[in-house]
Design an enzyme around this catalytic site. Structure first.
Site, PDB file in Angstrom:
ATOM      1  CE1 TYR A  41      -3.137  -3.160   0.309  1.00  0.00           C
ATOM      2  CE2 TYR A  41      -3.233  -2.258   2.401  1.00  0.00           C
ATOM      3  CZ  TYR A  41      -3.701  -3.511   1.280  1.00  0.00           C
ATOM      4  OH  TYR A  41      -4.324  -4.303   1.586  1.00  0.00           O
ATOM      5  CG  HIS A  99      -1.180  -8.601   0.018  1.00  0.00           C
ATOM      6  ND1 HIS A  99      -0.904  -6.944  -0.021  1.00  0.00           N
ATOM      7  CD2 HIS A  99      -2.448  -8.242  -0.388  1.00  0.00           C
ATOM      8  CE1 HIS A  99      -1.444  -5.797  -0.188  1.00  0.00           C
ATOM      9  NE2 HIS A  99      -2.757  -7.222  -0.787  1.00  0.00           N
TER      10      HIS A  99
HETATM   11  P1  NDP Z   1     -13.742  -0.081   1.559  1.00  0.00           P
HETATM   12  O1  NDP Z   1     -14.833  -1.245   0.830  1.00  0.00           O
HETATM   13  O2  NDP Z   1     -13.533  -0.730   2.262  1.00  0.00           O
HETATM   14  O3  NDP Z   1     -13.991   1.330   0.560  1.00  0.00           O
HETATM   15  C1  NDP Z   1     -13.939   2.270   0.870  1.00  0.00           C
HETATM   16  C2  NDP Z   1     -14.402   3.207  -0.010  1.00  0.00           C
HETATM   17  O4  NDP Z   1     -15.637   3.289   1.138  1.00  0.00           O
HETATM   18  C3  NDP Z   1     -12.842   4.230  -0.115  1.00  0.00           C
HETATM   19  O5  NDP Z   1     -13.968   5.212  -0.660  1.00  0.00           O
HETATM   20  C4  NDP Z   1     -14.251   5.338   1.249  1.00  0.00           C
HETATM   21  O6  NDP Z   1     -14.129   6.710   0.709  1.00  0.00           O
HETATM   22  C5  NDP Z   1     -16.173   5.080   1.168  1.00  0.00           C
HETATM   23  N1  NDP Z   1     -15.959   4.857   2.680  1.00  0.00           N
HETATM   24  C6  NDP Z   1     -15.495   4.040   3.836  1.00  0.00           C
HETATM   25  N2  NDP Z   1     -16.671   4.195   4.971  1.00  0.00           N
HETATM   26  C7  NDP Z   1     -17.892   4.712   4.472  1.00  0.00           C
HETATM   27  C8  NDP Z   1     -19.046   5.119   4.435  1.00  0.00           C
HETATM   28  N3  NDP Z   1     -19.232   5.378   5.820  1.00  0.00           N
HETATM   29  N4  NDP Z   1     -19.767   5.614   4.006  1.00  0.00           N
HETATM   30  C9  NDP Z   1     -19.687   6.177   2.798  1.00  0.00           C
HETATM   31  N5  NDP Z   1     -18.461   5.853   2.029  1.00  0.00           N
HETATM   32  C10 NDP Z   1     -17.972   5.249   2.928  1.00  0.00           C
HETATM   33  O7  NDP Z   1     -12.307  -0.648  -0.360  1.00  0.00           O
HETATM   34  P2  NDP Z   1     -11.459  -1.220   0.412  1.00  0.00           P
HETATM   35  O8  NDP Z   1     -10.734  -1.710  -0.794  1.00  0.00           O
HETATM   36  O9  NDP Z   1     -10.457  -0.374   0.423  1.00  0.00           O
HETATM   37  O10 NDP Z   1     -11.341  -2.240   1.484  1.00  0.00           O
HETATM   38  C11 NDP Z   1     -11.230  -2.336   2.690  1.00  0.00           C
HETATM   39  C12 NDP Z   1      -9.649  -2.556   3.287  1.00  0.00           C
HETATM   40  O11 NDP Z   1      -9.307  -4.304   2.908  1.00  0.00           O
HETATM   41  C13 NDP Z   1      -8.638  -1.875   2.256  1.00  0.00           C
HETATM   42  O12 NDP Z   1      -8.073  -0.513   2.698  1.00  0.00           O
HETATM   43  C14 NDP Z   1      -7.324  -2.931   2.635  1.00  0.00           C
HETATM   44  O13 NDP Z   1      -6.994  -2.569   4.284  1.00  0.00           O
HETATM   45  C15 NDP Z   1      -7.752  -4.124   2.354  1.00  0.00           C
HETATM   46  N6  NDP Z   1      -8.167  -4.739   1.670  1.00  0.00           N
HETATM   47  C16 NDP Z   1      -7.177  -6.158   1.624  1.00  0.00           C
HETATM   48  C17 NDP Z   1      -7.452  -6.838  -0.303  1.00  0.00           C
HETATM   49  C18 NDP Z   1      -6.339  -8.289  -0.408  1.00  0.00           C
HETATM   50  O14 NDP Z   1      -6.013  -8.484  -1.492  1.00  0.00           O
HETATM   51  N7  NDP Z   1      -5.627  -8.792   1.011  1.00  0.00           N
HETATM   52  C19 NDP Z   1      -7.278  -6.427  -1.456  1.00  0.00           C
HETATM   53  C20 NDP Z   1      -8.315  -5.203  -0.671  1.00  0.00           C
HETATM   54  C21 NDP Z   1      -8.178  -4.174   0.163  1.00  0.00           C
HETATM   55  P3  NDP Z   1     -13.392   7.850   2.421  1.00  0.00           P
HETATM   56  O15 NDP Z   1     -12.157   6.965   2.681  1.00  0.00           O
HETATM   57  O16 NDP Z   1     -13.319   9.225   1.997  1.00  0.00           O
HETATM   58  O17 NDP Z   1     -14.601   7.646   3.605  1.00  0.00           O
END
Ligand code: NDP
Length: 265
Positions: A41, A99
């Site tokens: 990341y 990962h």
């Molecule tokens: P999420 O499903 O957590 O969504 C994140 C998005 O949702 C951002 O745009 C955020 O915007 C928005 N958001 C968050 N909370 C709210 C809310 N309460 N209301 C409205 N919008 C909201 O996506 P991710 O892909 O980031 O997944 C979460 C975590 O999982 C990652 O950050 C990472 O740590 C992990 N991950 C692991 C992977 C793997 O291969 N092992 C792959 C992908 C993710 P804002 O920040 O502006 O609030």
């Protein structure tokens, strides 16, 4: 210390560094006791921001990080972990994950490195990510039960494929499932099929989406937000108890069989 059912994700947080650190701190204050990160990341930048967020509260927060498959041979895994520890300014990781799987590196080699890191006190536990049932079977055949503490996988109401196989398999083998992208990367908080349920609980759509996942025993969600208020809102979803009727409504609105990876007949 057990993991709370909702934790804090960190993918892309380096794009809003100040806000991200504030949001992580707010999430911890609201009760989250774990942060998910990875060497990938922001090329290590997310781990540096996590270090800022956990300064002074390290003993209250579990830190999970991940080694890239390109670093998954024995020596490179050890070295990658040491770099992560340095960026995170900590002596140990609570869980270290592979990962995703790269077929070129034998799993046995990565797992041997994980066991060495554990022996050396650099990690408390280890697990995997993006493993399907065949990968998990292969992994269990190598190390036996009780070593692989978790499998981090894509899981949200619109992508429920894991419910068909990975989830029951993990439950059977005492492997915790960490649901990544639990808000569908931001698409679910506006979803109309969650609105009525959310409103009835004076909750948000995001909270309803998270509550649906964590009502499954052995599932933990790791939403990411760089906004303080949204981070707290997400953590508070752990308190939302959906009724059987709510669960049925979500199940009907986001049917498992509709997903592309599953046969429809
Ligand atoms: P999420 O499903 O957590 O969504 C994140 C998005 O949702 C951002 O745009 C955020 O915007 C928005 N958001 C968050 N909370 C709210 C809310 N309460 N209301 C409205 N919008 C909201 O996506 P991710 O892909 O980031 O997944 C979460 C975590 O999982 C990652 O950050 C990472 O740590 C992990 N991950 C692991 C992977 C793997 O291969 N092992 C792959 C992908 C993710 P804002 O920040 O502006 O609030």
């Amino acid at each position: 210390m057990q993991f709370t059912t909702v934790g804090l994700g960190t993918w892309n947080i380096e794009k809003s560094p100040k806000a991200a650190v504030a949001a992580l701190k707010a999430g911890i204050e609201a009760g989250a006791n774990h942060i998910d990160t990875a060497e990938m990341y922001g090329d290590g930048e997310a781990e540096r921001l996590v270090a800022e967020a956990i300064k002074g509260v390290r003993n209250k927060v579990h830190v999970v990080s991940k080694v890239l498959p390109s670093n998954a041979d024995y020596d490179a895994t050890i070295a990658a972990c040491e770099r992560s520890l340095e960026r995170l300014q900590t002596d140990y990781l609570d869980i270290y994950l592979l990962h995703w799987r790269n077929k070129r590196t034998p799993l046995a080699e990565t797992f041997r490195a994980f066991e060495q890191l554990k022996k050396d006190g650099k990690i408390r536990n280890w697990g995997v990510s993006n493993f399907d049932v065949n990968d998990l079977k292969e992994a269990l055949a190598l190390v036996g039960e009780g070593k692989i503490v978790c499998n981090q996988v894509l899981y949200h109401v619109e992508e429920r494929t894991v419910e068909a196989d990975v989830l029951p398999f993990c439950r059977m083998h005492d492997i915790t499932v960490f649901a990544y992208s639990p808000l569908g990367q931001g698409t679910l908080p506006k979803h109309k099929d969650l609105s009525a349920i959310a409103r009835a609980h004076k909750a948000s759509e995001a909270q309803a989406a998270l509550a649906f996942l964590i009502h499954n025993p052995g599932v933990i969600a790791i939403p990411k937000s760089v906004d303080k208020q949204r981070a707290v809102e997400n953590i508070e979803a752990a308190k939302l108890r959906l009724s059987e009727d709510d669960l049925h409504k979500i199940d009907a609105a986001f049917p498992l069989r509709a997903k592309r990876n599953l046969p429809t007949a």
